[in-house]
Motif scaffolding. Sequence first.
Motif, PDB file in Angstrom:
ATOM      1  N   LEU A  92     -10.395 -69.244  45.425  1.00 58.07           N
ATOM      2  CA  LEU A  92      -9.663 -70.460  45.936  1.00 58.07           C
ATOM      3  C   LEU A  92      -9.650 -71.571  44.432  1.00 58.07           C
ATOM      4  CD1 LEU A  92      -8.419 -72.226  47.992  1.00 58.07           C
ATOM      5  CD2 LEU A  92     -10.771 -72.647  48.905  1.00 58.07           C
ATOM      6  N   MET A  93     -10.786 -71.370  43.939  1.00 55.04           N
ATOM      7  CA  MET A  93     -10.801 -72.339  42.788  1.00 55.04           C
ATOM      8  C   MET A  93      -9.863 -71.757  41.802  1.00 55.04           C
ATOM      9  SD  MET A  93     -14.855 -72.957  41.736  1.00 55.04           S
ATOM     10  CE  MET A  93     -16.090 -73.565  42.915  1.00 55.04           C
ATOM     11  N   HIS A  94      -9.499 -70.463  41.628  1.00 57.49           N
ATOM     12  CA  HIS A  94      -8.357 -70.054  40.834  1.00 57.49           C
ATOM     13  C   HIS A  94      -7.225 -70.275  41.192  1.00 57.49           C
ATOM     14  CE1 HIS A  94      -5.875 -67.352  38.701  1.00 57.49           C
ATOM     15  NE2 HIS A  94      -5.318 -66.868  39.766  1.00 57.49           N
ATOM     16  N   VAL A  95      -6.814 -70.420  42.253  1.00 58.72           N
ATOM     17  CA  VAL A  95      -5.488 -71.155  43.099  1.00 58.72           C
ATOM     18  C   VAL A  95      -5.674 -72.380  42.716  1.00 58.72           C
ATOM     19  CG1 VAL A  95      -4.227 -71.175  45.143  1.00 58.72           C
ATOM     20  CG2 VAL A  95      -5.330 -69.056  44.728  1.00 58.72           C
ATOM     21  N   ILE A  96      -6.497 -73.219  42.876  1.00 58.47           N
ATOM     22  CA  ILE A  96      -6.526 -74.778  42.779  1.00 58.47           C
ATOM     23  C   ILE A  96      -6.095 -74.794  41.549  1.00 58.47           C
ATOM     24  CG2 ILE A  96      -7.700 -76.946  42.900  1.00 58.47           C
ATOM     25  CD1 ILE A  96      -8.972 -75.882  45.473  1.00 58.47           C
ATOM     26  N   MET A 198     -18.810 -68.516  35.698  1.00 56.97           N
ATOM     27  CA  MET A 198     -18.617 -67.217  35.499  1.00 56.97           C
ATOM     28  C   MET A 198     -17.322 -66.689  35.430  1.00 56.97           C
ATOM     29  SD  MET A 198     -21.801 -65.830  38.109  1.00 56.97           S
ATOM     30  CE  MET A 198     -21.309 -64.087  37.872  1.00 56.97           C
ATOM     31  N   LEU A 199     -16.424 -67.371  36.244  1.00 55.27           N
ATOM     32  CA  LEU A 199     -15.128 -66.734  36.586  1.00 55.27           C
ATOM     33  C   LEU A 199     -14.181 -67.351  35.249  1.00 55.27           C
ATOM     34  CD1 LEU A 199     -13.137 -65.337  38.448  1.00 55.27           C
ATOM     35  CD2 LEU A 199     -12.692 -67.414  39.451  1.00 55.27           C
ATOM     36  N   PHE A 200     -14.220 -68.740  34.789  1.00 59.67           N
ATOM     37  CA  PHE A 200     -13.580 -69.210  33.946  1.00 59.67           C
ATOM     38  C   PHE A 200     -13.952 -69.503  32.731  1.00 59.67           C
ATOM     39  CE2 PHE A 200     -12.186 -71.769  38.090  1.00 59.67           C
ATOM     40  CZ  PHE A 200     -11.366 -70.893  38.368  1.00 59.67           C
ATOM     41  N   THR A 280     -14.292 -77.382  47.697  1.00 56.27           N
ATOM     42  CA  THR A 280     -14.086 -76.343  46.585  1.00 56.27           C
ATOM     43  C   THR A 280     -13.368 -77.065  45.325  1.00 56.27           C
ATOM     44  OG1 THR A 280     -13.821 -74.632  48.333  1.00 56.27           O
ATOM     45  CG2 THR A 280     -13.345 -73.964  46.116  1.00 56.27           C
ATOM     46  N   GLY A 281     -12.291 -77.869  45.747  1.00 57.32           N
ATOM     47  CA  GLY A 281     -11.387 -78.460  44.892  1.00 57.32           C
ATOM     48  C   GLY A 281     -12.515 -79.658  43.858  1.00 57.32           C
ATOM     49  N   ALA A 282     -13.133 -80.240  44.798  1.00 59.11           N
ATOM     50  CA  ALA A 282     -14.278 -81.012  44.180  1.00 59.11           C
ATOM     51  C   ALA A 282     -15.277 -80.166  43.051  1.00 59.11           C
ATOM     52  CB  ALA A 282     -15.049 -81.850  45.046  1.00 59.11           C
TER      53      ALA A 282
END
Length: 309
Positions: A92-96, A198-200, A280-282
Motif C-alpha cells: 500500500l505504501m508503494h502504491v501511495i 526495508m522496501l524503499f 499508512t500514508g502518514a
Amino acid sequence: MDIRKLPVQQGLVWFRLAIDLGSKNPRAVFGAALLLISTLYAAVLLMALVLSLLVGGETQEGQPPDMKLVMLVALALAMLIIFLVPILLGGLMHVIREAEAGRPVRARDIYAPLRSEHGQKLAWLGLVQVVLAMLGGVLAIGLAGGDYWRDYMKAAEVLAQHGTPVLGEPRHPGLLFVVQMTFNYFSSALLLYSIPLMLFSNRGVVPALGAALRAAVRNASANLLAAGLFIGALLVGALVAGLVASLLAVLGGLIHPAVGALLATLVMLGFAITALVLVTGAAYLAWRDTFGDPAAPPPVPVPVHHLEA
C-alpha cells in the motif's frame, strides 16, 4: 543513515497532507486499500474453514481429531497472516508513493512487494511484532500483578456469559498506563518506519529496526502530535460512520433486512479503507521527511507575485 530532526509542527503537516493522499490516483490508492482488507479477510476465512474441517470432522477410525495437530495448524495459519500484514502494508505504501510521484500505478500493485527481494523480507517484521507483543504482555503482567490478570480473564468469561464482571485494580495503574503507552508508541513506530526503510531504502531487518528506533526517539514530538491528531480524527470518524451506518441499516431495513445490513457494511468498509489510507500514508510521509526519498519528485516552487508599477 542520516535522520533529520523535524519540528513538532511537522506532525500537523503530515496530518494535513495525509487527508489529501490519493487525490492524484484515487482508484489505485483506495482500491489497493480495499484489496488489502479483502486479502486479510480471505486469509482469516481460509483459516476458519481449515480449522472447522479439522475440529468438526472425525478420523477414519471415528475418533475425535488430534487437538495438538489442530493447534499446530492454527498457529501456522496465524503466523502466515501475521507475516502477510507488513508485506501488504508495504504494498500500500508503494502504491501511495507511486501515485504521489505521478507515476502510473494500479490497485493490484499492492502485491508488488511479493515479487521483490526486499518486499519478501518484510515478513520478518511480523515475527518482530510477535516478539514485541510477548514482551509487552510480560511487562504488563509484571506491573499489574498476576492476580489482576487472573481476575481479568475470569471477568471476560463472565462477560461472555452475559454476566456482570467484577474487575480489581492493577498493582501500579499509573505506571502501567505510562509503560503501555510508551511501549505501544515504539512498537508502532518500529513497524511503520521499518517497512519503507526495508522496501524503499533497501535496508536489512536489523539496520531498519535500528534506524526506526533512532527516528522514533529523535522526532518523538512530531510523531506523537501526528498520532494524537490521527487518533482523535479516527475516533470522530468512527462515531460518525457508526451513526450513518445505523441510520442506513434502519432505512434499508424498511425494504429488506439484507439491504440494511449491506448498506451498513458498505459504510463501515468505506471508513476502514479511508482510515487505512490515512495511517499508512502518514507513515510514508514520515519516512520521506525523516530519511529522504531520492525517487520523490522535486518540490514545486511557490510562485511569488510582484506588484507591477
